[in-house]
Design an enzyme around this catalytic site. Structure first.
Site, PDB file in Angstrom:
ATOM      1  N   LYS A   1      -2.560  -2.255  12.181  1.00 45.60           N
ATOM      2  CA  LYS A   1      -1.474  -2.526  11.237  1.00 45.60           C
ATOM      3  C   LYS A   1      -0.801  -1.262  10.696  1.00 45.60           C
ATOM      4  CE  LYS A   1      -4.516  -4.545   8.585  1.00 45.60           C
ATOM      5  NZ  LYS A   1      -5.801  -3.918   8.987  1.00 45.60           N
TER       6      LYS A   1
ATOM      7  N   LYS B   1      -1.234  -5.748   4.465  1.00 45.55           N
ATOM      8  CA  LYS B   1      -0.979  -7.021   5.134  1.00 45.55           C
ATOM      9  C   LYS B   1       0.143  -7.799   4.438  1.00 45.55           C
ATOM     10  CE  LYS B   1      -5.656  -7.401   7.007  1.00 45.55           C
ATOM     11  NZ  LYS B   1      -6.978  -8.045   6.914  1.00 45.55           N
TER      12      LYS B   1
END
Length: 817
Positions: free
Chosen positions: A579, A681
């Site tokens: 990520k 996230k």
């Protein structure tokens, strides 16, 4: 009577000639007679041309080459074990005596006329057929040598002679008859009415067979070569080719014109006129049925058959806004090129009429340009034509098949598949016969383009997806297991094969065009791999320029994220569960997507949030449909989900200890308790929702005691601090329980504010019944406002994460067409 033809590769040496004899012996069980056309031994025609040029240039080296050629034929006679060796050798020596005298004349005069060249070339077929006839007789076959110069009559265009079919057909039927004989006929050569030797040009031996078959009304003409028939593409450039069972004459002509080397187009015309079947078979695999060439039957659909290419062409481009009549301009182009004896392979024009592109062979490019500069000199002076330029190093690809005019979408598939693999189309044309779509691409992209089209147009047995992976750790190794366990499902349901072409870890790396066995990756990487260098790994992947390539980054570090844009710019899609790239500054984030869009490839990262759960995909779907995300609530940290779902009567310290012992946190739990992972996230989800945010725009509640946050605090010291300073979070838990609620670590966006914090939720909240390490997301949109979209499931662990990465790979495979 059947007519067979064996090319030079079929009679390259004694062993191969014996194979041919066996084929004929088996054929004669069913056939009374057979006419068999032979070429010169493999490579002999080219060697005669070399010898002739040396002699013409006065180079005595021609004698050395001549003696080597003579020795080769003697060796074949010895290896065949011909009984009448001395008699045959005497006959062969006579031909070489004539041959040598002709060469000496060329050497003395320094002149090689077309008449002399045709005579010299004829010795290749005369010598091979004389030897083969003698061997056949020794082997019990009733063989008769037929010099084709006695039966095929032509004009005096010595190198590409025109056949007089009336005279030829009469002579063939006079000399060859169905009387239990094997007629051994010299291919390629013919003669004038004055019995001067001529040749039939390129593919001449095939032409000889076609002429014989038409004259004899043969039921079938069989061309024996070194492949199993006409292939769906060039096997030297495309790995997964198949033999085409049947093609029409017209399809075969188109495939051959655009580079398929099995048969030469003019050779089919006599057979076509008599509607005789042609069959292409393999001397070295005679049981294979090969490819049959037949007349089209209106009741049978002949769809896409194959792809062929002309590997090296030049593009002559005429450009100008002042061309008054495009039709007249094209006519003048053809006339000028015809006057210079230059063949046009392909011509196409821009829809505006301001440019015309002509494909020609590179050796004629300069001459063609000079011819057009001369033809349009006035237009160039008056700027009606701006420029005439040459583009070198290009290739033509032809996609061939009957009924393409009635098959929607073929052109679209061609352009789309090439575009998605970063292959630019320089020019395109569709023949008036509607049998082919031709595209011009850069020569450097030819092999990749052929593989892309072969896969996307359904000509391959399966579509190959080339995967280059870095990081075979927990997630990566689980992904490799998926390549094995789901192989048959992919093959049967989607006709896809994932090939592990490259693999690297922190110590070793290995790239193999043929692929690595994912079941033995550790052993192979250890034994065959070189020292790992990620720069070299990426550059080698780019250099290979393989079709349908995907780069998979399964690392957890930032080492590779700065290479994503470069990889995407070379038309290689990227998949990653990492990520970090998506949480960099907005400029970096946007640049990656711009590169993917610009080069028509994909950057996929659905596992960045929720592992295998479709959190990212559902948001992409909603925004892609024009819906607006107005609110997000989520539990996106598996570690914190487990901690708070276990935070019942125990102290916070003990719950975190238990989570660590069960592998639900990082070795240093502060990485999870800080909330940074959950914030990253949430940032990804919000950016997918088209909100222009940075990481610092998110308000984060850290669960790490302030005194334990410094880099100088060890993990052991952290545990001590957490145990002594846990009272605040324990008290918060107790207050929540008293209200019949529970604590939950929620990442949310509402009313323009993004937060990651501990919240107390009541039993009516969709997150109240979470258990274990489950992840959950609740999304409200302009459409889904009253009742939110809720997705819940296992959102952590190597197995589900690798499954999500696998799904991203398959999404790209489908995107590639």
């Amino acid at each position: 009577m059947k007519v067979f033809k064996f090319g030079g590769s079929s009679v390259g040496n004694a062993e191969r000639i014996i194979k041919v004899k066996d084929i004929l012996t088996n054929t004669l069980v069913e056939e009374k007679s057979i006419a068999v056309v032979f070429s010169a031994f493999q490579g002999v025609t080219d060697e005669i041309i070399t010898i002739s040029k040396l002699a013409e240039n006065g180079d005595l080296l021609y004698k050395e080459h001549f003696e080597e050629l003579k020795l080769r034929h003697r060796n074949v006679i010895e290896e065949l074990g011909v009984k009448n060796y001395l008699e045959l050798q005497k006959e062969i020596d006579h031909y070489f005596y004539e041959f040598e005298n002709l060469l000496y004349g060329v050497f003395i005069l320094h002149e090689l006329t077309q008449r002399t060249k045709a005579r010299l070339l004829s010795y290749g077929e005369i010598l091979s057929c004389t030897i083969i006839t003698a061997f056949f007789k020794d082997s019990g076959l009733d063989a008769i040598f037929v010099d084709a110069r006695r039966i095929i009559k032509t004009n005096d265009q010595f190198e590409k002679a025109k056949v007089d079919f009336d005279k030829t057909n009469k002579l063939i039927n006079k000399i060859i008859s169905p009387n239990n004989k094997v007629y051994v006929v010299t291919g390629f050569i013919s003669s004038t009415d004055n019995n001067e030797t001529t040749t039939l040009g390129r593919g001449g031996s095939d032409y000889t067979a076609s002429i014989l078959g038409a004259a004899l009304d043969s039921e079938e003409i069989v061309i024996w070569t070194d492949v199993d028939g006409i292939m769906t593409a060039d096997p030297n450039k495309v790995a997964d080719v198949r033999t085409i069972k049947a093609v029409t004459y017209e399809e075969a002509i188109e495939l051959s014109y655009f580079g398929a080397k099995v048969i030469h187009p003019p050779t089919m015309l006599p057979a076509l006129s008599k509607k005789i079947k042609l069959r292409i078979k393999n001397t070295f695999n005679p049981s294979h049925k090969g490819t049959v060439i037949i007349e089209k039957e209106p009741s049978v659909r002949f769809n896409l058959k194959g792809i062929s290419s002309i590997d090296n062409i030049s593009i002559l481009r005429v450009k100008g806004g002042g061309m008054r009549s495009i039709e007249r301009t094209i006519a003048r182009i053809f006339n000028a090129l015809a006057g210079a004896d230059i063949s046009v392979l392909l011509i196409t024009q821009g829809s505006s009429g301001n440019s015309i592109s002509i494909a020609i062979t590179p050796d004629t490019a300069d001459l063609a340009k000079e011819a057009l500069l001369s033809e349009f000199r006035l237009e160039l002076l008056q700027n009606e034509i701006e420029e005439i330029t040459i583009l070198h190093e290009h290739s033509i690809i032809a996609i061939v098949g009957e009924d393409m005019i009635d098959t929607p979408g073929v052109s679209g598939k061609v352009f789309q598949a090439l575009g998605k693999n970063g292959i630019n189309i320089v020019a395109t044309a569709q023949g008036s016969s509607q049998l082919n779509i031709s595209v011009v691409v850069r020569k450097s992209q030819l092999q990749k383009a052929l593989n892309v089209l072969h896969d996307s147009l359904g000509l391959s047995n399966e579509k190959i997806i080339n995967v280059f992976m870095v990081g075979p750790g927990l997630v990566g190794s689980a992904l490799l297991d998926s390549f094995i366990s789901r192989e048959s499902v992919l093959k049967n349901s989607m006709n896809i094969k994932i090939k592990l072409t490259g693999l690297a870890n922190s110590k070793k790396m290995l790239i193999k065009t043929k692929g690595l066995n994912p079941a033995k990756w550790q052993e192979i990487l250890s034994s065959d791999g070189s020292d790992s260098n990620l720069d070299e790994f990426v550059q080698e992947m780019i250099k290979m320029n393989l079709s349908n390539s995907i780069f998979v980054d399964c690392t957890s570090s930032a080492l590779l994220i700065h290479k994503y844009s470069e990889i995407l710019s070379h038309s290689i899609s990227v998949v990653t569960p990492n990520k970090i790239a998506n949480t960099q500054k907005r400029e970096f984030y946007t640049n990656i997507r711009n590169e993917a869009d610009k080069h028509n490839v994909q950057f996929r990262y659905s596992t960045n949030v929720g592992a295998g759960l479709p959190f990212v995909e559902i948001i992409k779907d909603r925004t892609g449909c024009g819906d607006k995300i107005t609110e997000i609530q989520s539990v996106v940290s598996g570690s914190l989900s487990y901690i708070f779902n276990s935070f019942g009567n125990e102290d916070f310290y003990n719950v975190v200890k238990k989570a660590r012992s069960h592998g639900f946190t990082e070795p240093d739990p502060r990485d999870d308790l800080s909330g940074t992972d959950a914030a990253r996230k949430l940032l990804i989800l919000l950016r997918e929702s088209e909100y222009q945010l940075e990481l610092e725009d998110i308000e984060v509640e850290s669960l790490v005691p302030e005194s334990a946050r410094g880099e100088n605090v060890s993990v052991n010291e952290f545990w001590d601090i957490l145990e002594t300073e846990q009272e605040t979070i324990n008290k918060k838990r107790d207050e929540s329980v008293k209200k019949g609620e529970k604590l939950c670590y929620i990442a949310s966006y509402c009313d323009g504010k993004a937060t990651v914090k501990v919240e107390s939720i009541n039993p009516s909240h969709p997150f109240f019944n979470l258990s274990g390490s489950e992840n959950i997301i609740s999304i409200r949109t302009n459409i889904y406002y009253d009742i939110p979209l809720v997705i819940r499931g296992n959102g952590a662990g190597a197995r589900v994460t690798s499954a999500g990465v696998f799904d991203d790979i398959i999404r790209i495979a489908k995107f590639l067409g």
